[in-house]
Design an enzyme around this catalytic site. Structure first.
Site, short mmCIF file in Angstrom:
data_model
loop_
_atom_site.label_atom_id
_atom_site.label_comp_id
_atom_site.label_asym_id
_atom_site.label_seq_id
_atom_site.Cartn_x
_atom_site.Cartn_y
_atom_site.Cartn_z
N GLU A 100 -12.52 -0.93 7.02
CA GLU A 100 -13.73 -0.41 6.34
C GLU A 100 -14.89 -1.54 6.42
O GLU A 100 -15.99 -0.94 6.15
CB GLU A 100 -13.27 -0.33 4.90
CG GLU A 100 -12.30 1.11 4.80
CD GLU A 100 -12.88 2.28 5.17
OE1 GLU A 100 -14.01 2.63 4.88
OE2 GLU A 100 -12.25 3.10 5.78
N SER A 544 26.14 36.49 -33.49
CA SER A 544 27.49 36.02 -34.01
C SER A 544 27.72 34.85 -33.93
O SER A 544 28.43 34.12 -34.19
CB SER A 544 28.70 37.00 -33.36
OG SER A 544 28.77 38.25 -33.72
#
Length: 852
Positions: A100, A544
């Site tokens: 870069e 239940s």
């Protein structure tokens, strides 16, 4: 007299003077223009001083019971883990400089030669704008400005960059750069990129790997080794060449690295615990706020055991798929014109060819679900290609994608493996051969009719017949979900079967009763499709499976024992709490068995007996017992509570069962163990604090009752575990909810199945059929290799040999079985020898000790 014309020298001087004045004027105007632009664009510029102490947002990492990172919290486009530039090897830093800005340490922030070169290139007809940004300029753009490509932004960048250079050192600027940049696939900063692509920390990168990542920054969504290996390698070679040319590495070293293939790390294991992690994310945000959790880099320790979590998720998926198949086939997920498929396929094939392959992975195939149901804008499926509108660098040779290519980019590419599910395109259906042929782009597949006989058309409230041919199930052009049964080497077709994502939902919560750590939590079939956590956010009727708390409350009164006899018979009851007349029914409707012990009644889940019990102990007493066990949800104070009509969450009922398991000792379920900030400061820590809330002997007797449910009752399938276990099934009215909650000596778990809209699961879809298989599948996996252990017996429990038929002492003449009692409540009378009848037992006598 004629005026003489000026001499050539005079004319030249006059022209020169005019040009000079024009030039001076132009320079002055230019200076004024520059000054004006500077003043104009300088007005609202951000200050670079904030970057001195700037800490980029970073990931909060969550560590599980095995010490591995199992979840991460972050904002979109902020998946980042910070590293310091001084901790990285020189070749990593130099790779980015070569790629870069090789003169980074020499210039003052602006590369004037490069800017001039880019400007000249931009003047060419048809040329695209070229970047000439230094690393300092890129930091300004990425952190202080916007990504828009306009002149105003560029001018602001040119003003800010020298200020940045004065405010920060070169190393500080480079540190911001490598931690801020995007590297593709949702990874920001070099540390996350190194972990994702190469499975190692940034400080461990080789020269070639560093060059690859440095080259990725230019166009991260297109030039990365996973999306396009060839382009990534070409860019890597360019960076290596630059490193050699600039003197960062010897030319020979660059050539050696160029000859090495780019080797991607094995794919990380598929993440587990999506519901678990999201529950904690919400909790942490509530306590610390979004910024701290999503950007602060916290370190969080949780109780989840990844191995058990993975087993729990597999069990839930398997169980829900079984229920879903019993309900029929909903049809293809979509359809597509054959010509359109071929156009999209061509683009997908290019992606497969270009994509890099991770170690230990087979060939890639395409999951075509996106063609039938595209994800909402902004979301990208795992394995799909990113399409980012904010990328600044675009190669001139890349043309704008057409509609077919854009559709192809949304298709997820996945490594082929047996057992995987994906969406395929039906190319032909041959009823005579009883086979359909399908395409998943990377491979072809065959589906045999024998594997789809379950796929009867789903009817609404009615039964539909099984398919007679494959054409009854699919046709060419359909997009159908399939599961890979066998994956022979190419070119042989894959063997697949029909599959579908269930509409029915379910979940599983698993607790270690010794520590109350929630070691696994599943809140639905698929977190990505439905993040609503049914384990903690859904309140459903337990049916239940609530009865053990009622039976325990009855035992705690001392008026009942496990062998107390209660009549299973029809009766119209006026509920004094609601004022309504009610006739309780058993599951078998009009089937009643008469007098039976409490053990038999819970084993057979008799509703009539439960109603008689709650009449005796009162709903308030049952609610109080459930509260002390750990159920905090609102419960109805009326007789229907006996049948589990109060709505609860999976987490609270699992923890309440853990209280029974732990002989009455309660503790809050623990998911979050500790939280530290990014600097390691402890923000909170949690440990188990057990508190005795129930009588240990009563809790043990309740466990004993539930052992009979497993050994000879509605949960008899659990016997296959071959170890002591206790539990209770539960089915809400009209089959809207199916439950099984229970435990072994090692683990407590609660499983639930139902529809989010409370639709019926269908007749016969009880807790024992729909939910228990999930519980059992998980427990079988979780107990592999563990020795069988029995439940401990606390003080206050005595055993007596009891005649099961009468509930009296067995004596010498009657075979009996050991029965636990609270100390002082065991029967004292002995059963008569066989053949003799006690006249007093011809009728039930209300009011006798232990009976109703």
């Amino acid at each position: 007299m004629a005026r003489s014309s000026p001499s050539p020298g005079a004319r030249l001087w006059r022209l020169t003077k005019r040009l000079f004045l024009l030039g001076v004027t132009g320079v002055v105007l230019l200076l004024l223009l520059v000054l004006g632009a500077y003043v104009y664009f300088d007005r609202d510029l951000p200050s670079v001083e904030a970057l001195r102490s700037y800490q980029p947002p970073q990931v909060t990492k969550v560590t599980c019971a095995d010490g591995a990172v199992c979840a991460e919290f972050f904002r979109e486009r902020n998946r980042r883990t910070l590293v310091r530039i001084e901790d990285l090897p020189k070749h990593v830093k130099n790779a980015f400089l070569a790629a870069e800005d090789a003169e980074f340490y020499a210039h003052q922030g602006l590369d004037y030669v490069g800017m001039l070169r880019a400007a000249l290139k931009a003047l060419r007809p048809g040329a695209r704008l070229q970047g000439a940004s230094t690393i300092s300029q890129q930091v300004c753009k990425n952190m202080l400005l916007t990504q828009e490509r306009v002149l105003g932004r560029k001018i602001r960048e040119l003003i800010l960059t020298p200020r940045l250079e004065k405010a920060l050192t070169k190393d500080q600027i480079l540190n911001l750069y490598i931690n801020q940049n995007y590297f593709g696939h949702g990874r920001y900063g070099i540390e996350e990129a190194a972990l994702f692509y190469f499975g190692k920390h940034a400080k461990e990168l080789s020269v070639g790997e560093a060059a690859s990542l440095a080259g990725t920054v230019q166009l991260p969504h297109r030039i990365n080794p996973l999306t396009n290996l060839a382009k990534a390698a070409k860019r890597q070679h360019h960076v290596l060449g630059q490193m050699a040319q600039k003197g960062f590495i010897p030319a020979a070293a660059a050539e050696r690295e160029m000859k090495k293939p780019l080797v991607l790390a094995p794919r990380p294991p598929e993440p587990v615990g999506g519901y678990y992690a999201e529950e904690l994310r919400r909790t942490l945000i509530q306590r610390y706020g979004e910024k701290a959790v999503l950007e602060g880099g916290m370190r969080v320790s949780i109780a989840m055991d990844p191995a058990l979590q993975r087993a729990a998720e597999a069990a839930v998926r398997q169980g829900l798929e079984a229920v879903d198949r019993r309900q029929g086939y909903r049809g293809p997920v979509g359809t597509l014109d054959a010509a359109a498929f071929q156009r999209v396929k061509a683009h997908v094939q290019v992606r497969i060819t270009e994509a890099g392959k991770r170690q230990q992975e087979a060939a890639l195939v395409a999951d075509l679900e996106h063609l039938a149901a595209p994800l909402p804008e902004g979301r990208v499926a795992e394995g799909a290609e990113e399409v980012r509108a904010d990328e600044e660098e675009v190669h001139a040779e890349e043309e704008a994608p057409d509609a077919d290519e854009l559709r192809a980019r949304g298709v997820a590419l996945r490594p082929l493996k047996e057992g995987m599910s994906l969406t395929a395109f039906v190319t032909s259906v041959q009823d005579r051969a009883k086979v359909a042929r399908l395409d998943v782009v990377g491979r072809t597949a065959e589906l045999a009719f024998s594997t789809v006989t379950w796929a009867r058309k789903r009817g609404v409230g009615k039964w539909t017949p099984e398919p007679k041919t494959l054409s009854d199930v699919m046709k060419p052009g359909d997009l159908v979900r399939v599961r890979v049964l066998r994956a022979p080497p190419a070119p042989a077709p894959l063997e697949v079967t029909l599959d579908q994502v269930p509409e029915v939902q379910g979940g599983l919560v698993v607790i270690d009763p010794a520590t109350r750590h929630v070691v696994a939590m599943v809140g639905g079939y698929d977190f990505e499709r439905s993040p609503f956590n049914r384990a903690t956010q859904a309140h459903r009727q337990p049916g239940s499976s609530f009865k053990p708390f009622l039976y325990a409350a009855a035992l705690a009164t001392g008026q009942f024992t496990t062998v107390s006899v209660v009549n299973d018979a029809p009766e119209a009851i006026r509920d004094e709490w609601t004022g309504k007349v009610w006739k309780p029914q058993n599951y078998e409707k009009d089937s009643f068995e008469g007098p039976m012990s409490l053990r038999q009644a819970l084993t057979r889940s008799k509703n009539t007996v439960s109603v008689r019990l709650i009449q005796s102990v009162t709903p308030a007493a049952a609610i109080d017992f459930a509260r002390r066990a750990g159920i905090q949800s609102e419960l109805p104070e009326n007789l229907t509570l006996a049948l589990g009509t109060g709505e609860v969450t999976m987490l609270e009922i699992a923890n309440a069962y853990a209280t029974l398991h732990s002989l009455g000792r309660f503790a809050e379920p623990l998911m979050l163990l500790s939280v530290r900030d990014a600097d390691g400061k402890v923000l909170e820590e949690h440990s188990t604090a057990l508190e005795e809330r129930l009588t240990p002997a009563v809790a043990y007797l309740t466990t004993s009752l539930m052992q009979s449910v497993v050994e000879e009752g509605t949960a008899i399938a659990v016997k296959s575990l071959n170890r002591p276990a206790a539990g209770k099934t539960g089915t809400a009215s009209e089959y809207r909810d199916a439950w099984f909650s229970g435990y072994t000596a090692d683990l407590v778990a609660s499983a639930w199945v139902g529809f989010d809209n409370h639709d019926s699961l269908g007749r016969g879809e009880t807790g024992g059929r729909a939910a228990l298989p999930i519980w059992l599948t998980f427990m079988e996996q979780a107990h592999t290799g563990k020795p069988a252990r029995d439940f401990g017996v606390p003080a206050g429990v005595v055993f007596a040999q009891i005649d099961p038929a009468t509930g009296l002492l067995a004596g010498d003449a009657v075979p009996g079985r050991p029965e636990p009692f609270l100390d002082g409540t065991a029967p004292t009378a002995a059963a008569l020898p066989p053949g003799q009848v006690d006249p007093s037992r011809l009728f039930l006598e209300e009011g006798r000790r232990g009976g109703l």
